[in-house]
Write an enzyme that holds these catalytic residues in place. Structure first.
Site, mmCIF file in Angstrom:
data_model
loop_
_atom_site.group_PDB
_atom_site.id
_atom_site.type_symbol
_atom_site.label_atom_id
_atom_site.label_comp_id
_atom_site.label_asym_id
_atom_site.label_seq_id
_atom_site.Cartn_x
_atom_site.Cartn_y
_atom_site.Cartn_z
ATOM 1 N N ASP A 24 31.699 34.639 50.436
ATOM 2 C CA ASP A 24 30.644 33.773 49.914
ATOM 3 C C ASP A 24 30.279 32.566 50.783
ATOM 4 O OD1 ASP A 24 31.773 35.439 47.994
ATOM 5 O OD2 ASP A 24 31.404 34.040 46.355
ATOM 6 N N GLU A 80 45.059 33.718 46.056
ATOM 7 C CA GLU A 80 43.717 34.192 46.400
ATOM 8 C C GLU A 80 43.521 34.157 47.925
ATOM 9 O OE1 GLU A 80 40.810 31.674 44.607
ATOM 10 O OE2 GLU A 80 39.109 32.968 45.101
#
Ligand code: GLC
Length: 448
Positions: A175, A410
């Site tokens: 992103d 993550e």
């Protein structure tokens, strides 16, 4: 370390299962994400193939009539306020048998054919009933996977050169990557939009790790303008403010055709069309995204017809294409071994998401420096496939060392290896299972 790491990964996946799908993370990402579901299925297949298939099926049940597979499928039981931008913001109309506001309108990299093939391959070791289910699931998924590819290669070929464009950085899966900076600088940034639509990520994550408000205002603007046109892809290049061809996304698109050719053989369809499409996508990636001067793959801004100056991990991903010409394979290896990415031989860590030597390399902000397991998993696959077993094995062990030492985060600090972002992150856990189980680079290369 193996048993302990295996058990901790299984526990993460047990904790993150919700009725018929896996959430990437309970707090930060409480719905179902598209490419997450694919990475998750690959690892989940070892311990619970039924759930791996269920997750993929849930995602494809939300496929749009035009073939797009939404990047988020919303869980109606999660309150609107738990995630921004949530169902009301996207305001997607009802389609097929699905109620309105069931998903977003964007896509993510089409990892699912690769995942379906991997889940199928693993199913053979789980007995006859499981193998039978796997064949049925493949047959159900196959036409849907084909429609997903057709949506991307037809409706999203805004540049007209045989590649799919992303219309929002969120579609790339990476992103906040510097690969989008040049194209994003031309997108209007209206900070008022953020007063109207409040960010939620900053309540659950550290602001230093997340996109800035300016980035976020642009993200929101792109969705609002896509929504105003009914999420239509008509004349994208002329009408949309962000239209970019990403080497990572398109490499996955090409590798998906390779996986579809294998799936086609199982379900009695013609594999040759997929082989031809894989070759065409590989050729288009080389034609459109290769920068001769720096010998690297870059993102192309379709609106300006220029390549991004940023050297990002996505530029290494064409290595997953079996048909990539050898000179490009060599060039990717040179880039991956260089101080910019430093394959674990030098750093002992998996590769970072962005050029370590760039002045704006940021070890904390996501996709602008940190190490992610999913892209390293893809890179390892590419190394194995193109005959670099030592590097592939080094990368495998460096990923496992990292997750074992820091937890199923993550992403990870690219210098210290410290875990950052969401803890108990599903794809890190799932791919850890795969890396623990799949020790054989040789088998991987042959069957992959
Ligand atoms: C972040 C990542 C994206 C992922 C999502 C859910 O937005 O950038 O790739 O799919 O989180 O895990």
């Amino acid at each position: 370390m193996s048993a302990e790491l295996w058990n901790s990964a299984v526990n993460v996946l047990d904790a993150n299962w919700s009725t018929d799908h896996m959430v990437p993370s309970r707090r930060l990402y409480p719905h179902q994400w598209s490419w997450d579901a694919a990475f998750i299925a690959i690892g989940l297949a070892y311990v619970n193939p039924g759930r791996a298939w269920r997750d993929l099926r849930s995602l494809f049940e939300a496929q749009w009539p035009d073939g797009r597979v939404p990047h988020i499928v919303f869980d109606p039981s999660v309150p609107e306020g738990d995630y921004f931008p949530g169902p009301a913001f996207w305001d997607v109309p009802a389609y097929a048998a699905r109620p309105a506001r069931g998903s977003t309108s964007l896509v993510q990299p089409p990892m699912h054919a690769i995942a379906a093939w991997e889940v199928y391959r693993r199913s053979t070791s789980h007995g006859a009933a499981c193998a039978q289910q796997a064949t049925e699931e493949l047959a159900w998924l196959y036409p849907r996977l084909v429609r997903q590819q057709e949506y991307l290669t037809r409706r999203r070929d805004a540049g007209g050169g045989g590649l799919a464009s992303v219309v929002h950085p969120w579609e790339s899966g990476v992103d906040n990557s510097p690969a989008w900076d040049a194209a994003m600088s031309r997108v209007p940034a209206d900070l008022d939009l953020l007063r109207r639509f409040r960010r939620r990520d900053l309540e659950v994550a550290d602001a230093a790790h997340r996109p800035t408000d300016l980035d976020y205002a642009r993200y929101v603007h792109l969705v609002v303008s896509y929504k105003e046109r009914g999420y239509s892809d008509h004349e994208l290049a002329a009408r949309h403010d962000f239209v970019v061809e990403c080497p990572g996304f398109n490499s996955i698109l090409g590798a998906a055709e390779v996986a579809l050719s294998k799936i086609a053989k199982v379900v009695g369809a013609d594999p040759s069309v997929h082989q031809a499409r894989a070759r065409a996508i590989t050729t288009a990636i080389v034609d459109r995204l290769w920068d001769e001067q720096t010998q690297t793959f870059r993102a192309r801004d379709v609106r300006t017809n220029t390549l991004s100056p940023a050297r990002c991990v996505t530029g290494l991903l064409p290595l997953i294409l079996p048909g990539l010409p050898s000179e490009h394979v060599e060039a990717i290896l040179t880039e991956a071994r260089s101080p910019r990415f430093g394959l674990p031989g030098e750093t002992m860590l998996p590769v970072p998401s962005y050029d370590r030597t760039a002045p704006d390399f940021d070890p904390l902000r996501y996709w602008r420096g940190p190490v992610w397991i999913n892209v390293n998993w893809l890179l390892r696959r590419g190394l194995a496939r193109h005959g670099f077993p030592d590097e592939a094995e080094e990368l495998r062990t460096s990923m496992l060392r990292l997750v074992h030492g820091s937890g199923h985060y993550e992403y990870f600090h690219p210098n210290t290896g410290e875990g950052i972002g969401a803890a108990q992150f599903s794809w890190t856990a799932a791919l850890t299972l795969d890396l623990l189980a799949d020790k054989s680079v040789r088998a991987y290369a042959a069957a992959g």
